[in-house]
Design a protein around this motif. Structure first.
Motif, PDB file in Angstrom:
ATOM      1  N   PRO A 252     -11.664  -9.733  10.254  1.00 57.09           N
ATOM      2  CA  PRO A 252     -12.315 -10.269   9.060  1.00 57.09           C
ATOM      3  C   PRO A 252     -12.106  -9.441   7.796  1.00 57.09           C
ATOM      4  O   PRO A 252     -12.232  -9.964   6.693  1.00 57.09           O
ATOM      5  N   LEU A 253     -11.760  -8.166   7.948  1.00 55.03           N
ATOM      6  CA  LEU A 253     -11.504  -7.356   6.750  1.00 55.03           C
ATOM      7  C   LEU A 253     -10.064  -7.529   6.280  1.00 55.03           C
ATOM      8  O   LEU A 253      -9.801  -7.695   5.092  1.00 55.03           O
ATOM      9  N   ALA A 254      -9.119  -7.499   7.212  1.00 53.76           N
ATOM     10  CA  ALA A 254      -7.702  -7.643   6.838  1.00 53.76           C
ATOM     11  C   ALA A 254      -7.412  -9.033   6.263  1.00 53.76           C
ATOM     12  O   ALA A 254      -6.480  -9.188   5.480  1.00 53.76           O
ATOM     13  N   THR A 255      -8.217 -10.050   6.648  1.00 55.63           N
ATOM     14  CA  THR A 255      -7.971 -11.404   6.121  1.00 55.63           C
ATOM     15  C   THR A 255      -8.798 -11.700   4.871  1.00 55.63           C
ATOM     16  O   THR A 255      -8.933 -12.846   4.462  1.00 55.63           O
ATOM     17  N   HIS A 256      -9.327 -10.659   4.258  1.00 57.04           N
ATOM     18  CA  HIS A 256      -9.993 -10.824   2.952  1.00 57.04           C
ATOM     19  C   HIS A 256      -8.950 -10.619   1.861  1.00 57.04           C
ATOM     20  O   HIS A 256      -8.372  -9.534   1.747  1.00 57.04           O
ATOM     21  N   HIS A 257      -8.679 -11.676   1.092  1.00 57.51           N
ATOM     22  CA  HIS A 257      -7.669 -11.569   0.029  1.00 57.51           C
ATOM     23  C   HIS A 257      -8.216 -10.697  -1.099  1.00 57.51           C
ATOM     24  O   HIS A 257      -9.304 -10.967  -1.620  1.00 57.51           O
TER      25      HIS A 257
ATOM     26  N   PRO B 173      -2.431 -17.597   5.390  1.00 59.56           N
ATOM     27  CA  PRO B 173      -1.802 -18.632   6.222  1.00 59.56           C
ATOM     28  C   PRO B 173      -2.317 -18.559   7.659  1.00 59.56           C
ATOM     29  O   PRO B 173      -2.599 -17.477   8.168  1.00 59.56           O
ATOM     30  N   ASN B 174      -2.472 -19.712   8.258  1.00 54.36           N
ATOM     31  CA  ASN B 174      -2.731 -19.787   9.707  1.00 54.36           C
ATOM     32  C   ASN B 174      -4.089 -19.253  10.166  1.00 54.36           C
ATOM     33  O   ASN B 174      -4.260 -18.954  11.331  1.00 54.36           O
ATOM     34  N   VAL B 175      -5.071 -19.136   9.253  1.00 51.44           N
ATOM     35  CA  VAL B 175      -6.407 -18.708   9.705  1.00 51.44           C
ATOM     36  C   VAL B 175      -7.262 -19.901  10.139  1.00 51.44           C
ATOM     37  O   VAL B 175      -8.385 -19.727  10.589  1.00 51.44           O
ATOM     38  N   GLY B 176      -6.705 -21.122   9.993  1.00 56.37           N
ATOM     39  CA  GLY B 176      -7.435 -22.295  10.476  1.00 56.37           C
ATOM     40  C   GLY B 176      -8.018 -23.170   9.382  1.00 56.37           C
ATOM     41  O   GLY B 176      -8.947 -23.942   9.627  1.00 56.37           O
ATOM     42  N   LYS B 177      -7.468 -23.074   8.169  1.00 60.12           N
ATOM     43  CA  LYS B 177      -8.021 -23.863   7.052  1.00 60.12           C
ATOM     44  C   LYS B 177      -7.857 -25.366   7.283  1.00 60.12           C
ATOM     45  O   LYS B 177      -8.796 -26.143   7.089  1.00 60.12           O
ATOM     46  N   SER B 178      -6.651 -25.791   7.690  1.00 64.39           N
ATOM     47  CA  SER B 178      -6.403 -27.220   7.882  1.00 64.39           C
ATOM     48  C   SER B 178      -7.259 -27.780   9.016  1.00 64.39           C
ATOM     49  O   SER B 178      -7.805 -28.878   8.912  1.00 64.39           O
ATOM     50  N   ALA B 179      -7.401 -27.003  10.083  1.00 61.40           N
ATOM     51  CA  ALA B 179      -8.250 -27.443  11.201  1.00 61.40           C
ATOM     52  C   ALA B 179      -9.698 -27.598  10.730  1.00 61.40           C
ATOM     53  O   ALA B 179     -10.398 -28.541  11.118  1.00 61.40           O
ATOM     54  N   LEU B 180     -10.149 -26.693   9.862  1.00 60.07           N
ATOM     55  CA  LEU B 180     -11.513 -26.767   9.319  1.00 60.07           C
ATOM     56  C   LEU B 180     -11.681 -28.042   8.490  1.00 60.07           C
ATOM     57  O   LEU B 180     -12.677 -28.771   8.635  1.00 60.07           O
ATOM     58  N   ILE B 181     -10.697 -28.338   7.637  1.00 62.47           N
ATOM     59  CA  ILE B 181     -10.786 -29.543   6.803  1.00 62.47           C
ATOM     60  C   ILE B 181     -10.780 -30.801   7.672  1.00 62.47           C
ATOM     61  O   ILE B 181     -11.555 -31.728   7.451  1.00 62.47           O
ATOM     62  N   ASN B 182      -9.916 -30.808   8.676  1.00 62.27           N
ATOM     63  CA  ASN B 182      -9.876 -31.967   9.578  1.00 62.27           C
ATOM     64  C   ASN B 182     -11.231 -32.172  10.259  1.00 62.27           C
ATOM     65  O   ASN B 182     -11.682 -33.301  10.449  1.00 62.27           O
TER      66      ASN B 182
ATOM     67  N   LEU C 262      -0.104  -5.017   9.202  1.00 62.02           N
ATOM     68  CA  LEU C 262       0.227  -5.016  10.634  1.00 62.02           C
ATOM     69  C   LEU C 262      -0.723  -5.922  11.417  1.00 62.02           C
ATOM     70  O   LEU C 262      -0.309  -6.678  12.287  1.00 62.02           O
ATOM     71  N   LYS C 263      -2.019  -5.845  11.081  1.00 56.70           N
ATOM     72  CA  LYS C 263      -3.002  -6.686  11.783  1.00 56.70           C
ATOM     73  C   LYS C 263      -2.741  -8.166  11.509  1.00 56.70           C
ATOM     74  O   LYS C 263      -2.867  -9.005  12.403  1.00 56.70           O
ATOM     75  N   LEU C 264      -2.377  -8.478  10.269  1.00 58.30           N
ATOM     76  CA  LEU C 264      -2.032  -9.869   9.928  1.00 58.30           C
ATOM     77  C   LEU C 264      -0.827 -10.331  10.742  1.00 58.30           C
ATOM     78  O   LEU C 264      -0.796 -11.458  11.246  1.00 58.30           O
ATOM     79  N   ALA C 265       0.158  -9.448  10.879  1.00 60.29           N
ATOM     80  CA  ALA C 265       1.358  -9.796  11.656  1.00 60.29           C
ATOM     81  C   ALA C 265       1.008  -9.980  13.130  1.00 60.29           C
ATOM     82  O   ALA C 265       1.452 -10.938  13.772  1.00 60.29           O
ATOM     83  N   ILE C 266       0.190  -9.081  13.676  1.00 57.25           N
ATOM     84  CA  ILE C 266      -0.212  -9.186  15.089  1.00 57.25           C
ATOM     85  C   ILE C 266      -0.893 -10.531  15.343  1.00 57.25           C
ATOM     86  O   ILE C 266      -0.627 -11.204  16.337  1.00 57.25           O
ATOM     87  N   CYS C 267      -1.770 -10.937  14.417  1.00 58.82           N
ATOM     88  CA  CYS C 267      -2.546 -12.180  14.597  1.00 58.82           C
ATOM     89  C   CYS C 267      -1.796 -13.420  14.113  1.00 58.82           C
ATOM     90  O   CYS C 267      -2.319 -14.531  14.216  1.00 58.82           O
TER      91      CYS C 267
END
Length: 293
Positions: A45-50, A138-147, A196-201
């Protein structure tokens, strides 16, 4: 913990042109938005904070959505809830794939619009639907959330990052309109540990990185977390999966040993498999970040 110390700086290279363009479009569209849904990955949750999100959001209402809650334990989730509350934030945990936590997000977004429409009424204007935007890497699940918010699939949702390219509005209800925005990543990632964490996930979009270095970093990170917070992780996740213990090895040494043990010495194949298994949750419910003390 500096997992990047053994890796060359700027290990991960990115910034395709479409993300630069998306960021420009997004800044334009944000002028018309009332509330921002910021989506992050529960494992990081910290690494995915823009880093620019506060600047973009300004005084607008923001709803913090932590997706992929199924990939961490309830105990880790509780620690994050407490930590975010201490920062003055309320996190909403979701599993967008399965619809968990979606009703609460809808309520939070609409609640942000109540004040907006009261101000409109006070000025003699008619109320209108709240305009919300979904922002995240990218790829954190935004489109799935909207759907899930829509209750039907309107946004292309795919396992590969960077599927959403265009900006478009979708009407959720008479009270709510949503703008689906492409994943935005910073122009430069100063923090290579976060990169690196973003790449791993796999939350990084169309970046170029070395699978072997990233997989080795994952092993180093798991060894570190097992050492500092053994009660918050599954017991020996790598040994359980591959019948090969990692605790006495560096990530690089372990990766080579795993290649010999399982993949006829093919280190690249071992690296790809390790990353795939982690991303699919086959190593267990593994956070890569814990709340700072």
């Amino acid at each position: 913990m500096a997992i990047t110390q053994n890796y060359k700086l700027n290990l991960i290279q990115w910034y395709p042109g479409h993300i630069a363009k998306a960021e420009k479009n997004l800044k334009e569209q944000l002028k018309r938005v009332d509330v921002v849904l910021e989506v992050r990955d529960a494992r990081i949750p910290l690494a995915t904070h823009h880093p620019q999100i506060s600047e973009w959001v300004g005084s607008k209402a923001r709803v913090l959505v932590i997706n992929r809650v199924d990939m961490i334990t309830p105990q880790v989730r509780s620690l994050w809830i407490d930590w975010f509350k201490r920062q003055g934030e309320v996190p909403y945990f979701t599993n967008a794939q399965h619809g968990k936590g979606i009703a609460e997000i809808m309520q939070a977004a609409q609640a942000a619009g109540v004040a907006l429409n009261q101000r409109r009424r006070d000025r003699g204007m008619l109320p209108r639907p709240v305009r919300a935007v979904v922002i995240g890497f990218p790829n954190v699940g935004k489109s799935a959330l909207i759907n899930r918010l829509l209750g039907k699939r309107v946004v292309e949702s795919a396992a590969r990052p960077g599927v959403t390219r265009q900006l478009r509005w979708v009407r959720i209800s008479e009270h709510l309109e949503l703008l689906d925005a492409p994943g935005v990543i910073p122009a430069r990632m100063e923090d290579q540990e976060a990169a690196l964490k973003l790449a791993i996930c796999d939350d990084i979009g169309e970046a170029s990185y070395d699978n072997q270095l990233v997989a080795a970093a994952l092993v180093d990170l798991l060894n570190y977390l097992e050492a500092v917070a053994p009660d918050l992780l599954p017991k020996k996740p790598l040994q359980s999966r591959y019948e090969l213990d990692s605790i006495s090895d560096t990530g690089d040494v372990y990766l080579h040993a795993l290649a010999e043990h399982r993949y006829k010495g093919d280190v690249e194949r071992a690296a790809r498999q390790l990353l795939t298994d982690f991303r699919k949750g086959l190593l267990g419910t593994l956070p890569l970040e814990l709340p700072p003390n």
